[in-house]
Design an enzyme around this catalytic site. Sequence first.
Site, mmCIF file in Angstrom:
data_model
loop_
_atom_site.group_PDB
_atom_site.id
_atom_site.type_symbol
_atom_site.label_atom_id
_atom_site.label_comp_id
_atom_site.label_asym_id
_atom_site.label_seq_id
_atom_site.Cartn_x
_atom_site.Cartn_y
_atom_site.Cartn_z
ATOM 1 N N CYS A 104 46.990 -1.787 40.888
ATOM 2 C CA CYS A 104 47.757 -1.606 42.119
ATOM 3 C C CYS A 104 48.296 -0.187 42.108
ATOM 4 C CB CYS A 104 48.909 -2.599 42.223
ATOM 5 S SG CYS A 104 49.983 -2.267 43.658
ATOM 6 N N MET A 314 46.755 0.506 50.499
ATOM 7 C CA MET A 314 46.855 0.302 49.072
ATOM 8 C C MET A 314 46.743 1.654 48.371
ATOM 9 S SD MET A 314 44.807 -1.851 50.912
ATOM 10 C CE MET A 314 43.107 -1.927 50.385
#
Length: 392
Positions: A104, A314
């Site tokens: 992430c 993201m």
Amino acid sequence: MPHPPQIKIPATYMRGGTSKGVFFKLDDLPEPAQVPGEARDKLLLRVIGSPDPYGKQTDGMGGATSSTSKTVILSKSDRQDHDVDYLFGQVSIDEPFVDWSGNCGNLSAAVGAFAVTNGLVDPARIPENGVCAVHVWQQNIAKTIVNHVPITNGQVQETGDSELDGVTFPAAEVPVEFVSPIDPGEAVFPSGNLIDTLEVPDIGTFEVTMINAGIPTVFLNAKDLGYDGTELQPAINDDAAALARFETIRAHAAVRMGLIRDVAEAAARQHTPKVAICAEPKGYTASSGKAIEASDIDLNVRALSMGKLHHAMMGTAAVAIASAAAIRGTLVSRAAGGAGRETLTFGHPSGTLKVGATASEQNGTWRIEKVVMSRSARVLMEGWVRVPGDTL
């Protein structure tokens, strides 16, 4: 019949970039969960509140979106020239699994702050005032990330005036470097091509750019799917047929990228690859109501995460965007005007983001030396999470 009481586990709830998740120190986890496996997955699922057939994660710490259904496990690193090992778990909302296949990028921005505050960085390396460069080993993808953490009076400086589209309030800026997101021996483009043709049965044939930088990502031209690149979440997330179409495209791209052997395996690998659409600059109104002019951006990009259009972008996909834009001839560079760009600003549903990448070609092989972007991070809550004693 009596039920076992709850157990409590030290944890910190943090925002990093446009995501938030539950952070743990490895040695604070119950012993069975300190190693990869079923016990760890069960624990994290219960902490977040999954699987939840209602899709709300009411009985856990998750926020019922891909951006808020996340967990992080950190430990002091034994690796040379690194401070902390960082393992990321993307928790499914409605299915009983944790996806460990990728990083992430947004939560990467919070790792350095957590590491400094929780004693995972040598105190001798932390200035009284200034910036602490925290070297992070990202275990999911075996890559180095550097967080430049601001320090004031020996403590992490979290408050500030840095604004980030997709986050309501300003905070202290945390520059994040993704160092060599692709190793010299790895292929930036798994097919060897800047642009491929992807055939998706019953849907169509598309030009695509498939890239491994940051996170495996497949880019398509927005217009080839009937979009103009300015879409907000409802335009795609409220269209069940569109979501099914994107998932089918993603599954076939995963096979072409060598991530899975059969499209049926994609259901158990939701975190990777990402699928994104790109288009030339065009003005739109962001989800916050902010007006984004075509002159403000170099291109528009919209990306899906865990089966839904992301509310912003993201961090790992931003690495892929920056890397693809730096290489002339990809769909991303084409949408941005055709030239390879070392820096660019792209539009996403919540606003804009500036990223930069350094790329070079050697003997016909592309390399990405570094990708840089600025994020911010903040502790939201710290203490303990509780889970029923029979979770493990």
